[in-house]
Design an enzyme around this catalytic site. Structure first.
Site, PDB file in Angstrom:
ATOM      1  N   ASP A 119     -18.011 -11.288  -1.858  1.00 29.28           N
ATOM      2  CA  ASP A 119     -17.075 -10.226  -1.507  1.00 29.28           C
ATOM      3  C   ASP A 119     -15.730 -10.819  -1.136  1.00 29.28           C
ATOM      4  O   ASP A 119     -15.608 -11.551  -0.145  1.00 29.28           O
ATOM      5  CB  ASP A 119     -17.618  -9.403  -0.331  1.00 29.28           C
ATOM      6  CG  ASP A 119     -16.677  -8.270   0.051  1.00 29.28           C
ATOM      7  OD1 ASP A 119     -16.787  -7.187  -0.542  1.00 29.28           O
ATOM      8  OD2 ASP A 119     -15.816  -8.470   0.937  1.00 29.28           O
ATOM      9  N   TYR A 124      -6.867 -11.827   0.779  1.00 34.60           N
ATOM     10  CA  TYR A 124      -7.465 -13.005   1.420  1.00 34.60           C
ATOM     11  C   TYR A 124      -6.790 -14.291   0.935  1.00 34.60           C
ATOM     12  O   TYR A 124      -6.961 -15.343   1.547  1.00 34.60           O
ATOM     13  CB  TYR A 124      -8.960 -13.088   1.123  1.00 34.60           C
ATOM     14  CG  TYR A 124      -9.777 -11.928   1.633  1.00 34.60           C
ATOM     15  CD1 TYR A 124      -9.255 -11.009   2.533  1.00 34.60           C
ATOM     16  CD2 TYR A 124     -11.100 -11.761   1.219  1.00 34.60           C
ATOM     17  CE1 TYR A 124     -10.016  -9.941   2.994  1.00 34.60           C
ATOM     18  CE2 TYR A 124     -11.868 -10.695   1.668  1.00 34.60           C
ATOM     19  CZ  TYR A 124     -11.316  -9.784   2.553  1.00 34.60           C
ATOM     20  OH  TYR A 124     -12.078  -8.733   2.998  1.00 34.60           O
ATOM     21  N   LYS A 149     -10.472  -6.288  -3.884  1.00 36.01           N
ATOM     22  CA  LYS A 149      -9.895  -5.093  -3.261  1.00 36.01           C
ATOM     23  C   LYS A 149      -8.412  -4.956  -3.603  1.00 36.01           C
ATOM     24  O   LYS A 149      -7.686  -5.957  -3.688  1.00 36.01           O
ATOM     25  CB  LYS A 149     -10.075  -5.156  -1.739  1.00 36.01           C
ATOM     26  CG  LYS A 149     -11.529  -5.350  -1.297  1.00 36.01           C
ATOM     27  CD  LYS A 149     -11.651  -5.462   0.210  1.00 36.01           C
ATOM     28  CE  LYS A 149     -13.074  -5.799   0.613  1.00 36.01           C
ATOM     29  NZ  LYS A 149     -13.431  -7.207   0.317  1.00 36.01           N
ATOM     30  N   HIS A 182      -8.491  -1.120  -0.410  1.00 32.40           N
ATOM     31  CA  HIS A 182      -8.727  -1.881   0.809  1.00 32.40           C
ATOM     32  C   HIS A 182      -8.510  -1.067   2.085  1.00 32.40           C
ATOM     33  O   HIS A 182      -9.262  -1.184   3.052  1.00 32.40           O
ATOM     34  CB  HIS A 182      -7.832  -3.129   0.816  1.00 32.40           C
ATOM     35  CG  HIS A 182      -8.376  -4.253   1.625  1.00 32.40           C
ATOM     36  ND1 HIS A 182      -8.115  -5.575   1.331  1.00 32.40           N
ATOM     37  CD2 HIS A 182      -9.162  -4.280   2.721  1.00 32.40           C
ATOM     38  CE1 HIS A 182      -8.714  -6.348   2.209  1.00 32.40           C
ATOM     39  NE2 HIS A 182      -9.359  -5.591   3.066  1.00 32.40           N
TER      40      HIS A 182
END
Length: 375
Positions: A119, A124, A149, A182
């Site tokens: 995930d 990120y 996302k 997100h």
């Protein structure tokens, strides 16, 4: 268990009744008796060795208290079936906050340990390293569930596909198994200023995600950090594809039973990020008396108690770690006895919820993203 062929002892089987026994006969019979006894001891020792060797498989890292067995451990689902028919693994490696130089190793360790669900997210900022690890892994891409996302900056319909393509390129794949909005907050292009229109009405963004499914770039679509009013706001539209998942902060300190109930009633799977608690809560979670007691009774670790509880609640769990032993530990789940599960559920839902992840103030919002819908 393998069947063992009877050992040939023709001298005994074929012996006829006799009236007298010579000294040689006695020695021969004693010799055969000792030989047979030695063989039986060897077989017994071998079985004990096999049993010990298998105990790690049966228990994983659950200890040896003897209160769990394979039939108990295997009852929790390894996968959930989404509306599309695709099966999503119930435990994933989350790569949020996994830094450069660490995340690739973590992904490889996870895949070697048996994980088949990674995930991630564009924000990120580690998708390229994740992609390289996937490329170097011995596990086929088709066997790995890959999630990313859509960040707030890319909610404008014309920005969705370019943002997706960037993630696909970095991850080294031509499709995602799951693509998620997100946050239920849209930013204006290249800013962190809220786009009130797309925040109030995410349907145009969702329509573009549906188009990505039609193009084959995404297999399933979902949302993240949506509360019940925001879910109702989105699903009030004539959707071609219903959200498959809603990924939220879900843990002992923030168990969200009302949201869990609503999602189950509406065939929407919850995914739990920060399942052991947010960073400053993990230690407190694992030291909770209820958790420690259940772990001791069952011979498993406190982390395994919490992760198992999540899956037993019917949610996907996204524990994150870059420590190999913890990555392996987190994958081992066990069905908790009903009394233990009920005790933990009651303890989690009996205190005021403590949410940690809330960017409302940092984003300068005039409302709390987790309060009632403001529009």
């Amino acid at each position: 268990m393998a069947s063992y062929k009877r050992l040939p002892v023709d001298e005994f089987d074929n012996e006829q009744p006799f009236k007298s026994t010579t000294t040689a006969d006695k020695k021969r019979r004693i010799f055969h008796f000792i030989t047979a006894a030695a063989i039986m001891v060897a077989i017994f020792s071998g079985l004990r060795h096999v049993s010990k060797s298998n105990s790690k498989f049966l228990w994983g890292s659950a200890g040896c208290h003897g209160r769990l067995n394979m039939s108990t451990a295997s009852k929790l689902p390894s996968h959930y079936t989404l509306p599309s028919g695709d099966k999503i693994p119930s435990v994933a490696l989350g790569v949020w906050q996994a830094g450069s130089g660490e995340v690739g190793t973590a992904v490889k360790t996870a895949l070697d340990a048996g994980y088949r669900h990674i995930d991630g997210a564009w924000i990120y900022r580690n998708e390229e390293e994740v992609g390289q690890a996937l490329k170097e892994a011995s596990v086929p891409r088709s066997d790995i569930w890959l999630t990313s996302k859509l960040w707030n900056t890319f909610h404008a319909p014309e920005d969705v596909e370019p943002a997706l393509d960037e993630s696909l390129t970095k991850l080294g794949t031509d499709y995602l198994d799951l693509y998620i909005i997100h946050w239920p907050v849209a930013f204006k292009k290249a800013t962190t200023n809220i786009d009130e229109q797309l925040t109030a009405d995410p349907y145009p963004t969702w329509q573009k995600l549906e188009e990505m499914v039609a193009k084959g770039k995404v297999k399933n679509i979902g949302v993240s950090n949506f509360n019940i009013p925001r879910l109702k706001n989105l699903t009030a539209n004539p959707l071609k594809i219903q959200p498959a998942v809603n990924q939220v902060e879900l843990n002992f300190f923030n168990p969200q039973p009302e949201l869990l109930k609503y999602c189950k009633e509406n065939n929407l799977l919850l995914e739990a990020y920060s399942p052991l608690g947010s960073t400053q809560q993990v230690g407190a979670t694992l030291k909770r008396p209820e958790v420690v007691e259940i772990a001791k009774d069952l011979g498993i670790t406190p982390a395994q108690v919490i992760i198992s509880w999540h899956v037993q609640r019917g949610t996907i769990v996204l524990p994150k770690s870059v420590t190999p032993s913890r990555i392996e530990e987190n994958l081992q789940i066990f069905e908790l006895p009903k009394a233990s599960f009920d005790k933990l559920e009651e303890a989690a839902t009996s205190h005021p919820p403590q949410r940690v992840i809330n960017p409302s103030k940092a984003w300068g919002l005039k409302f709390d993203v987790f309060d009632d819908y403001p529009y």
